[in-house]
Every structure is written in structure tokens, then in C-alpha cells.
Design a protein around this motif. Sequence first.
Motif, short mmCIF file in Angstrom:
data_model
loop_
_atom_site.label_atom_id
_atom_site.label_comp_id
_atom_site.label_asym_id
_atom_site.label_seq_id
_atom_site.Cartn_x
_atom_site.Cartn_y
_atom_site.Cartn_z
N TRP A 1 -4.30 -6.18 -1.46
CA TRP A 1 -5.29 -5.94 -0.41
C TRP A 1 -5.21 -4.52 0.17
O TRP A 1 -6.01 -4.17 1.03
N VAL A 2 -4.25 -3.73 -0.25
CA VAL A 2 -4.03 -2.43 0.40
C VAL A 2 -4.81 -1.34 -0.32
O VAL A 2 -5.25 -1.48 -1.46
N SER A 3 -4.97 -0.21 0.39
CA SER A 3 -5.44 1.02 -0.24
C SER A 3 -4.21 1.68 -0.85
O SER A 3 -3.36 2.21 -0.12
N VAL A 4 -4.10 1.65 -2.17
CA VAL A 4 -2.83 1.95 -2.83
C VAL A 4 -2.30 3.34 -2.50
O VAL A 4 -1.12 3.49 -2.16
N THR A 5 -3.12 4.36 -2.57
CA THR A 5 -2.64 5.72 -2.33
C THR A 5 -2.14 5.89 -0.90
O THR A 5 -1.04 6.42 -0.67
N GLU A 6 -2.93 5.43 0.07
CA GLU A 6 -2.53 5.56 1.48
C GLU A 6 -1.30 4.71 1.78
O GLU A 6 -0.38 5.14 2.49
N ALA A 7 -1.28 3.49 1.26
CA ALA A 7 -0.16 2.59 1.53
C ALA A 7 1.14 3.13 0.94
O ALA A 7 2.20 3.07 1.57
N ALA A 8 1.07 3.66 -0.29
CA ALA A 8 2.27 4.22 -0.91
C ALA A 8 2.81 5.37 -0.09
O ALA A 8 4.03 5.49 0.12
N GLY A 9 1.92 6.22 0.41
CA GLY A 9 2.36 7.33 1.24
C GLY A 9 3.03 6.88 2.53
O GLY A 9 4.05 7.44 2.94
N GLU A 10 2.46 5.85 3.15
CA GLU A 10 3.06 5.31 4.38
C GLU A 10 4.42 4.68 4.10
O GLU A 10 5.36 4.83 4.88
N CYS A 11 4.52 3.95 3.00
CA CYS A 11 5.80 3.33 2.65
C CYS A 11 6.88 4.40 2.44
O CYS A 11 8.01 4.26 2.93
N LEU A 12 6.53 5.46 1.74
CA LEU A 12 7.50 6.53 1.53
C LEU A 12 7.85 7.23 2.83
O LEU A 12 8.99 7.68 3.02
N ARG A 13 6.92 7.30 3.75
CA ARG A 13 7.20 7.94 5.05
C ARG A 13 8.26 7.18 5.82
O ARG A 13 9.19 7.78 6.39
N VAL A 14 8.15 5.84 5.87
CA VAL A 14 9.05 5.07 6.72
C VAL A 14 10.38 4.75 6.04
O VAL A 14 11.35 4.39 6.71
N LEU A 15 10.43 4.88 4.70
CA LEU A 15 11.67 4.56 4.01
C LEU A 15 12.71 5.65 4.20
O LEU A 15 12.41 6.85 4.14
N ALA A 16 13.95 5.22 4.41
CA ALA A 16 15.08 6.15 4.46
C ALA A 16 15.32 6.72 3.06
O ALA A 16 14.87 6.14 2.07
N PRO A 17 16.00 7.85 2.96
CA PRO A 17 16.33 8.39 1.63
C PRO A 17 16.98 7.31 0.77
O PRO A 17 17.94 6.67 1.17
N GLY A 18 16.43 7.11 -0.42
CA GLY A 18 16.94 6.08 -1.31
C GLY A 18 16.44 4.69 -0.99
O GLY A 18 16.97 3.71 -1.52
N GLY A 19 15.41 4.57 -0.16
CA GLY A 19 14.89 3.25 0.17
C GLY A 19 14.15 2.62 -0.99
O GLY A 19 13.84 3.26 -1.99
N SER A 20 13.87 1.33 -0.88
CA SER A 20 13.23 0.59 -1.97
C SER A 20 11.92 -0.03 -1.53
O SER A 20 11.73 -0.36 -0.36
N LEU A 21 11.02 -0.19 -2.50
CA LEU A 21 9.72 -0.80 -2.29
C LEU A 21 9.57 -1.92 -3.31
O LEU A 21 9.76 -1.69 -4.51
N ALA A 22 9.22 -3.12 -2.85
CA ALA A 22 9.12 -4.26 -3.75
C ALA A 22 7.90 -5.10 -3.43
O ALA A 22 7.53 -5.26 -2.27
N MET A 23 7.29 -5.64 -4.49
CA MET A 23 6.15 -6.53 -4.36
C MET A 23 6.38 -7.77 -5.20
O MET A 23 7.09 -7.72 -6.21
N ALA A 24 5.79 -8.88 -4.80
CA ALA A 24 5.93 -10.11 -5.58
C ALA A 24 4.74 -11.03 -5.31
O ALA A 24 4.13 -10.99 -4.24
N TRP A 25 4.45 -11.85 -6.32
CA TRP A 25 3.35 -12.81 -6.25
C TRP A 25 3.78 -14.12 -6.90
O TRP A 25 4.37 -14.11 -7.98
N HIS A 26 3.45 -15.24 -6.26
CA HIS A 26 3.61 -16.55 -6.87
C HIS A 26 2.36 -16.86 -7.70
O HIS A 26 1.23 -16.67 -7.23
#
Length: 254
Positions: free
Chosen positions: A115-140
Amino acid sequence: MSPAVRDQARYNLARPPWPVATVSWLLGSPDPATALRVLDLGSGTGSGARTAACLGHTVLAVDPSADMLAALDQSNRKLPAHVGARITTARGTAEDLPAADGSIDAILCLQSWQWVSVTEAAGECLRVLAPGGSLAMAWHTWDRSVPWVCELAEIVGHTATPPSHGTTLPHGVSGLGKFEQRNFHVAFQLTLDQFVELADSWRYVHQRPDRAAVLERVRALGRNQVGPTGTLEFPHVTECYRAVTHSRQEWSNP
């Protein structure tokens, strides 16, 4: 409890759980003694957030819906106090996260990245993540290798096999490593009434003019799957992805 919050609580009960093994892998399989700062993006009523908190992590549950977050808070009252205290909530979206720069160790996005705007969401995720942070997605997704699940798909008119969610990931984003992929299997335990309620929560069933007749067929199918415990197992496959920022000392895979 307001009617809207009650409806969201019912939504929570009619959705597959997020088991410990799945959430641990999504968070990077950290050492059990490691406490992460986790952001549960699109948290809904908080099933994933509660699993992460039970693993010892602090969790910021973020969702645009106040009713979802209110239902999450209501459910958290049933947790041991020290576990519930690890979860805080905030309204927000993937494109405008309510977290400071570098304040998060891991982001979970369960059943909602599409449901996200991929480019904007990825940028926001990288902004809030600490150095070496992780991003994960999952679906049932339904386990269509099981014959009766295929029969259910026929009954509710949902026979098309859904495409892989990997096509929605933010591939090739500067600063984010390559996504790893793994599938988990989960047997969703439901009473017969819960199984029918789950089917009724699917929009493509709830909005059908023959909804009542379809739900009766779902009930008859489910009745044949109920075991000695009075519940049935609705098998799912959980499609999981995780990536780390390039600066991270990567954890060893399990």
C-alpha cells in the motif's frame, strides 16, 4: 469499547498470527539477549508488535488508523505488564514516519508494504534506521498445496494464485542491501465460527449478493476440517523478506 474499536478487535482475531520464529528471522535473527528498537509499520491491531515485544524488543507501532491503534492498546492490556510496557503507538504513514533520524534498529512491515509509495517509503525507512538497521516485509498467503484450501478458493471465487510480493520491494535503493527471502509455514488455529467470520471479513465475500449462501458453504467445508480439539487448522505460507543497510555488521543466518 467503541463499535469501531470492537470491529478492529474482531479483525485482529480473524487474522493469522505472527509466530516467534518468523518475527525473529524478519528482525535479522538477533541473539536472544539483544533488545532492538523496532518500528512496526502499518501495525494494524498489533499482532506482530506483540510478538516482537514478547521477544524482549521495544516496539513503536505505527498506523494511520486511530481505531486500529485503539484496538491494539485494548489487546495489549491482556499482556503481562512488563511486555505491554514495551509497546508504544503513534499515528503515521510509511511516507511520514513519526520517528527521529537514526532512532530505529529494525522496521517490520507485515501485510502492508503493497500500500505504500515505494520510493518515498524506502527513503523514510532509511532516514529513521540507525546505521546497520534492517528493513523487513512479510505476507501470509493460503497454502494451496492443501486440497481443501483449493476447495475454499473455489467456493469464495478466489482461485487465482496471487503473484509473489517480491515485485513490490524497494530493490536497488542506495544504502540498502539485497533482500533475502524465506518462507515459513503457519497453521492458523480457528474455531468453526471464527473460520466463517474470517471468510466474511474478506471484501470479495462480504460484498457478494449471495454472501449468506457462500458462507454456509464455507461453514460446511470448515466443519469437515474440525479436529478433536474443536478447532481447524487453516494452513498458510508466510512470504518473508529482509535487508540490511550497507554499513551493518550482518548477523549470521540461522
